[in-house]
Design a protein around this motif. Structure first.
Motif, mmCIF file in Angstrom:
data_model
loop_
_atom_site.group_PDB
_atom_site.id
_atom_site.type_symbol
_atom_site.label_atom_id
_atom_site.label_comp_id
_atom_site.label_asym_id
_atom_site.label_seq_id
_atom_site.Cartn_x
_atom_site.Cartn_y
_atom_site.Cartn_z
ATOM 1 N N LYS A 53 0.829 -1.207 0.000
ATOM 2 C CA LYS A 53 0.000 0.000 0.000
ATOM 3 C C LYS A 53 0.867 1.263 0.000
ATOM 4 C CE LYS A 53 -4.300 -1.513 2.222
ATOM 5 N NZ LYS A 53 -5.148 -1.354 3.442
ATOM 6 N N CYS A 54 1.947 1.211 0.779
ATOM 7 C CA CYS A 54 2.841 2.375 0.846
ATOM 8 C C CYS A 54 3.560 2.590 -0.482
ATOM 9 C CB CYS A 54 3.848 2.194 1.974
ATOM 10 S SG CYS A 54 3.132 2.307 3.631
ATOM 11 N N TRP A 66 1.168 4.101 -2.780
ATOM 12 C CA TRP A 66 0.955 5.510 -2.403
ATOM 13 C C TRP A 66 2.038 6.383 -3.022
ATOM 14 C CZ3 TRP A 66 4.168 8.773 0.446
ATOM 15 C CH2 TRP A 66 3.610 9.984 0.864
ATOM 16 N N LYS A 116 1.467 7.125 -6.689
ATOM 17 C CA LYS A 116 0.280 7.895 -7.057
ATOM 18 C C LYS A 116 0.604 9.306 -7.524
ATOM 19 C CE LYS A 116 -3.314 5.722 -4.202
ATOM 20 N NZ LYS A 116 -4.239 5.934 -3.055
ATOM 21 N N HIS A 125 4.757 12.595 -3.806
ATOM 22 C CA HIS A 125 4.839 11.611 -2.724
ATOM 23 C C HIS A 125 6.222 10.982 -2.687
ATOM 24 C CE1 HIS A 125 0.177 10.779 -2.666
ATOM 25 N NE2 HIS A 125 0.493 12.058 -2.538
ATOM 26 N N ASP A 164 -2.404 11.163 4.625
ATOM 27 C CA ASP A 164 -3.736 11.141 4.014
ATOM 28 C C ASP A 164 -4.836 11.396 5.039
ATOM 29 O OD1 ASP A 164 -2.653 10.651 1.545
ATOM 30 O OD2 ASP A 164 -3.032 8.490 1.566
ATOM 31 N N ASP A 183 -2.105 6.145 5.800
ATOM 32 C CA ASP A 183 -3.489 6.016 6.241
ATOM 33 C C ASP A 183 -3.632 5.997 7.763
ATOM 34 O OD1 ASP A 183 -2.328 3.579 6.700
ATOM 35 O OD2 ASP A 183 -3.901 2.372 5.767
#
Length: 369
Positions: A68-69, A72, A75, A79, A179, A206
């Motif tokens: 997930k990181c 991220w 994206k 970032h 986020d 998150d």
């Protein structure tokens, strides 16, 4: 997956391992690199003192939180995930006793290595205190310093606004994931900070805001900065925690005096009684930290340092990666992009000549009188 992604994935996996906090991470990094540790067998991991739960996590082929990181980061160009091994990891922060092994950043990561002054204070500051925060921030960025704070209501928010309105740079260190902006009232301010500097957090994107996250983030605010200005602080406040961290990290602590009738000034007045420098104008700060900034943050060595490097210092690149806090060998090797066995030979030569010293956890620079 590219080599950099493999490297980053290893750091994230070790950081997200259950019950691997800053102290455990520091101990493990002193033994070997995260990439190598992930290739250890069960017996080797057990010898490191890891539990069966931790070993199962490290040996898992898929880590959803790590993936997930990485997603991220992909994206947006704004970032960045910055491991402690990165050559652009802020040097001042890397030298504190418990540097965050991973930083999540929205904005320009290079801003974190620029000279900074932190401004912190009460969420319920007086109108006079809020005005001072804004005015000091305005003056600080005009002297080519970045204003660093915590995006909180009150003094923090006014400091960020003052820096941006003066067309300067500012950094906000969060106690939540990037986020999950907290407080929600400062979401628009957070976007402006990204455009004029960077949002920073050691927590995954998150992560929700938690009460125990905020004292931890305060060590990053002070660790990034050359000096910390406390505008107003009650007797028990997060700003005093930041000031304590600053003192432990060898940073200058400044405080604005306030009325003895003002409850939000009791803490800052107490700092002055305890030895913090009383300031009445921004010039008081610049007079104190000007020389310190040149020594601690400048990327260019002084004339004396240039002479040492050219005439005496055998391995300046390796020497430059060692600070006042213990730096593990694997971190030095990663920063220099050299094999560990070569780094060990060069470290030994520097140690024999008295430039560095071996201590538990790595190497430190020695003061040469």
């Amino acid at each position: 997956m590219t080599i950099s992604e493999v490297h980053l994935s290893a750091w994230l996996t070790l950081c997200f391992c259950p019950r691997v906090g800053g102290k455990v991470m520091t101990r493990l990094r002193a033994i070997d690199s995260p990439e190598n540790i992930l290739n250890y067998n069960t017996d080797q991991l057990t010898a490191l003192g890891l539990s069966s739960t931790q070993i199962r996590y490290l040996q898992c082929s898929q880590h959803k939180d790590v993936n997930k990181c990485l997603e991220w980061q992909e994206k947006s160009d704004t970032h960045t995930i910055l491991p402690l091994s990165s050559p652009i990891y802020p040097k001042l922060l890397s030298e504190i006793s418990a540097p965050p092994p991973i930083l999540f950043i929205k904005g320009d990561p290079l801003t974190l290595s620029e000279p900074q002054v932190a401004i912190v204070g009460s969420r319920n500051a007086s109108l006079e205190g809020l005005d001072c925060a804004k005015q000091f921030a305005h003056s600080i960025v005009q002297h080519n310093y970045v204003v660093t704070s915590g995006l909180a209501l009150g003094v923090d928010g006014y400091a960020h606004h003052g820096a941006i309105e003066a067309k300067g740079k500012t950094i906000a260190v969060l106690g939540s994931g990037l986020d999950n902006i907290y407080p929600a009232k400062h979401r628009s301010l957070a976007h402006r900070v990204i455009e004029n500097g960077a949002l920073v957090s050691e927590f995954r994107p998150d992560a929700p805001p938690r009460a125990d996250n905020f004292p931890r983030r305060n060590r990053i605010i002070s660790g990034l900065s050359t000096g910390v200005l406390v505008v107003e602080a009650a007797e028990r406040s997060g700003s005093l925690i930041t000031a304590r961290y600053a003192n432990e990290q060898g940073r200058e602590v400044f405080a604005l005096p306030g009325s003895i009738q003002n409850p939000t000034a009791k803490g800052s007045n107490g700092l002055i009684k305890a030895g913090a420098k009383l300031v009445s104008s921004p010039e008081d700060i610049f007079d104190e930290i000007g020389a310190l900034t040149e020594c601690a943050i400048s990327h260019q060595p002084s004339l004396f340092e240039q002479e040492v490097i050219t005439e005496q210092l055998p391995f300046p690149e390796v020497f430059a990666t060692v600070g006042s806090e213990a730096t593990p060998v694997d971190i030095i090797a990663e920063r220099c992009q050299m094999p560990v066995h070569e780094i060990m030979m060069q470290l030994l030569e520097l140690e024999l000549q008295g430039f560095i010293a071996a201590v538990p956890g790595g190497y430190i620079k020695k003061r040469r009188g």
